[in-house]
Design a protein around this motif. Structure first.
Motif, PDB file in Angstrom:
ATOM      1  N   LEU A  16      55.887  46.151  47.363  1.00 16.27           N
ATOM      2  CA  LEU A  16      56.834  45.479  48.227  1.00 16.27           C
ATOM      3  C   LEU A  16      57.876  46.473  48.728  1.00 16.27           C
ATOM      4  O   LEU A  16      58.239  47.411  48.027  1.00 16.27           O
ATOM      5  N   PRO A  17      58.378  46.289  49.946  1.00 17.64           N
ATOM      6  CA  PRO A  17      59.388  47.218  50.448  1.00 17.64           C
ATOM      7  C   PRO A  17      60.663  47.119  49.607  1.00 17.64           C
ATOM      8  O   PRO A  17      61.067  46.053  49.188  1.00 17.64           O
ATOM      9  N   GLY A  18      61.241  48.263  49.359  1.00 18.62           N
ATOM     10  CA  GLY A  18      62.462  48.297  48.579  1.00 18.62           C
ATOM     11  C   GLY A  18      62.225  48.487  47.096  1.00 18.62           C
ATOM     12  O   GLY A  18      63.168  48.620  46.338  1.00 18.62           O
ATOM     13  N   THR A  19      60.982  48.494  46.648  1.00 23.69           N
ATOM     14  CA  THR A  19      60.701  48.712  45.229  1.00 23.69           C
ATOM     15  C   THR A  19      60.318  50.167  45.027  1.00 23.69           C
ATOM     16  O   THR A  19      59.745  50.808  45.918  1.00 23.69           O
ATOM     17  N   ALA A  20      60.596  50.670  43.850  1.00 20.61           N
ATOM     18  CA  ALA A  20      60.281  52.064  43.530  1.00 20.61           C
ATOM     19  C   ALA A  20      58.776  52.203  43.276  1.00 20.61           C
ATOM     20  O   ALA A  20      58.141  51.290  42.755  1.00 20.61           O
ATOM     21  N   PRO A  21      58.189  53.335  43.646  1.00 17.87           N
ATOM     22  CA  PRO A  21      56.760  53.536  43.354  1.00 17.87           C
ATOM     23  C   PRO A  21      56.541  53.703  41.855  1.00 17.87           C
ATOM     24  O   PRO A  21      57.470  53.945  41.090  1.00 17.87           O
ATOM     25  N   ALA A  22      55.307  53.559  41.459  1.00 18.20           N
ATOM     26  CA  ALA A  22      54.972  53.689  40.034  1.00 18.20           C
ATOM     27  C   ALA A  22      55.301  55.093  39.547  1.00 18.20           C
ATOM     28  O   ALA A  22      55.201  56.070  40.293  1.00 18.20           O
ATOM     29  N   ALA A  23      55.681  55.205  38.297  1.00 20.53           N
ATOM     30  CA  ALA A  23      56.127  56.486  37.760  1.00 20.53           C
ATOM     31  C   ALA A  23      54.969  57.461  37.571  1.00 20.53           C
ATOM     32  O   ALA A  23      55.158  58.669  37.616  1.00 20.53           O
ATOM     33  N   ARG A  24      53.753  56.973  37.358  1.00 20.96           N
ATOM     34  CA  ARG A  24      52.640  57.863  37.047  1.00 20.96           C
ATOM     35  C   ARG A  24      51.625  57.894  38.185  1.00 20.96           C
ATOM     36  O   ARG A  24      50.441  57.686  37.971  1.00 20.96           O
ATOM     37  N   THR A  25      52.071  58.176  39.383  1.00 14.44           N
ATOM     38  CA  THR A  25      51.144  58.244  40.506  1.00 14.44           C
ATOM     39  C   THR A  25      50.565  59.638  40.685  1.00 14.44           C
ATOM     40  O   THR A  25      49.519  59.796  41.290  1.00 14.44           O
ATOM     41  N   TYR A  26      51.235  60.689  40.173  1.00 11.67           N
ATOM     42  CA  TYR A  26      50.760  62.062  40.341  1.00 11.67           C
ATOM     43  C   TYR A  26      49.643  62.342  39.351  1.00 11.67           C
ATOM     44  O   TYR A  26      49.753  62.066  38.178  1.00 11.67           O
ATOM     45  N   LYS A  27      48.541  62.901  39.853  1.00  9.18           N
ATOM     46  CA  LYS A  27      47.414  63.231  38.988  1.00  9.18           C
ATOM     47  C   LYS A  27      46.910  64.604  39.377  1.00  9.18           C
ATOM     48  O   LYS A  27      46.560  64.845  40.521  1.00  9.18           O
ATOM     49  N   GLU A  28      46.881  65.519  38.415  1.00  9.77           N
ATOM     50  CA  GLU A  28      46.387  66.854  38.702  1.00  9.77           C
ATOM     51  C   GLU A  28      44.870  66.846  38.776  1.00  9.77           C
ATOM     52  O   GLU A  28      44.206  66.062  38.116  1.00  9.77           O
ATOM     53  N   GLN A  29      44.340  67.733  39.559  1.00 11.69           N
ATOM     54  CA  GLN A  29      42.895  67.830  39.726  1.00 11.69           C
ATOM     55  C   GLN A  29      42.340  68.891  38.794  1.00 11.69           C
ATOM     56  O   GLN A  29      41.839  69.926  39.212  1.00 11.69           O
ATOM     57  N   LYS A  30      42.453  68.663  37.498  1.00 10.42           N
ATOM     58  CA  LYS A  30      41.882  69.586  36.528  1.00 10.42           C
ATOM     59  C   LYS A  30      41.305  68.780  35.379  1.00 10.42           C
ATOM     60  O   LYS A  30      41.752  67.667  35.113  1.00 10.42           O
ATOM     61  N   PRO A  31      40.285  69.316  34.713  1.00 13.02           N
ATOM     62  CA  PRO A  31      39.674  68.568  33.615  1.00 13.02           C
ATOM     63  C   PRO A  31      40.639  68.439  32.436  1.00 13.02           C
ATOM     64  O   PRO A  31      41.560  69.246  32.296  1.00 13.02           O
ATOM     65  N   PRO A  32      40.432  67.448  31.598  1.00 13.90           N
ATOM     66  CA  PRO A  32      41.327  67.276  30.452  1.00 13.90           C
ATOM     67  C   PRO A  32      41.207  68.422  29.460  1.00 13.90           C
ATOM     68  O   PRO A  32      40.193  69.110  29.393  1.00 13.90           O
ATOM     69  N   ARG A  33      42.274  68.642  28.701  1.00 11.69           N
ATOM     70  CA  ARG A  33      42.310  69.757  27.762  1.00 11.69           C
ATOM     71  C   ARG A  33      41.231  69.620  26.692  1.00 11.69           C
ATOM     72  O   ARG A  33      40.701  70.607  26.204  1.00 11.69           O
ATOM     73  N   GLY A  34      40.893  68.396  26.312  1.00  8.05           N
ATOM     74  CA  GLY A  34      39.880  68.173  25.294  1.00  8.05           C
ATOM     75  C   GLY A  34      38.520  68.732  25.679  1.00  8.05           C
ATOM     76  O   GLY A  34      37.723  69.099  24.816  1.00  8.05           O
ATOM     77  N   LEU A  35      38.246  68.796  26.978  1.00 15.41           N
ATOM     78  CA  LEU A  35      36.975  69.348  27.426  1.00 15.41           C
ATOM     79  C   LEU A  35      36.856  70.812  27.038  1.00 15.41           C
ATOM     80  O   LEU A  35      35.815  71.253  26.544  1.00 15.41           O
ATOM     81  N   TYR A  36      37.924  71.577  27.225  1.00 17.37           N
ATOM     82  CA  TYR A  36      37.900  72.992  26.865  1.00 17.37           C
ATOM     83  C   TYR A  36      37.734  73.172  25.360  1.00 17.37           C
ATOM     84  O   TYR A  36      37.034  74.076  24.911  1.00 17.37           O
ATOM     85  N   VAL A  37      38.362  72.309  24.585  1.00 16.06           N
ATOM     86  CA  VAL A  37      38.251  72.405  23.132  1.00 16.06           C
ATOM     87  C   VAL A  37      36.819  72.140  22.695  1.00 16.06           C
ATOM     88  O   VAL A  37      36.260  72.863  21.862  1.00 16.06           O
TER      89      VAL A  37
END
Length: 63
Positions: A16-37
């Protein structure tokens, strides 16, 4: 139980207009750290297995 039911309103697709966007909208384009482990553990385990098999071959040839 009533004969007529009120359909639920569909969730809004846009905020809705006037509401703040969600706090977790940014997502990096890299695999999770667990994959490397996991890959590191698999590589180490493979090298240990190959070294053990080589050791068994050397012991078997020496007899």
């Amino acid at each position: 139980m009533p004969d007529q039911t009120i359909p639920a309103a569909p969730p809004p697709s846009e905020p809705l207009p006037g509401t703040a966007p969600a706090a977790r909208t940014y997502k990096e384009q890299k695999p999770p750290r667990g994959l490397y482990v996991r890959v590191f553990i698999y590589v180490v385990a493979t090298h240990v297995l190959l070294a053990f098999m080589s050791f068994l071959v050397i012991v078997a040839k020496s007899r």
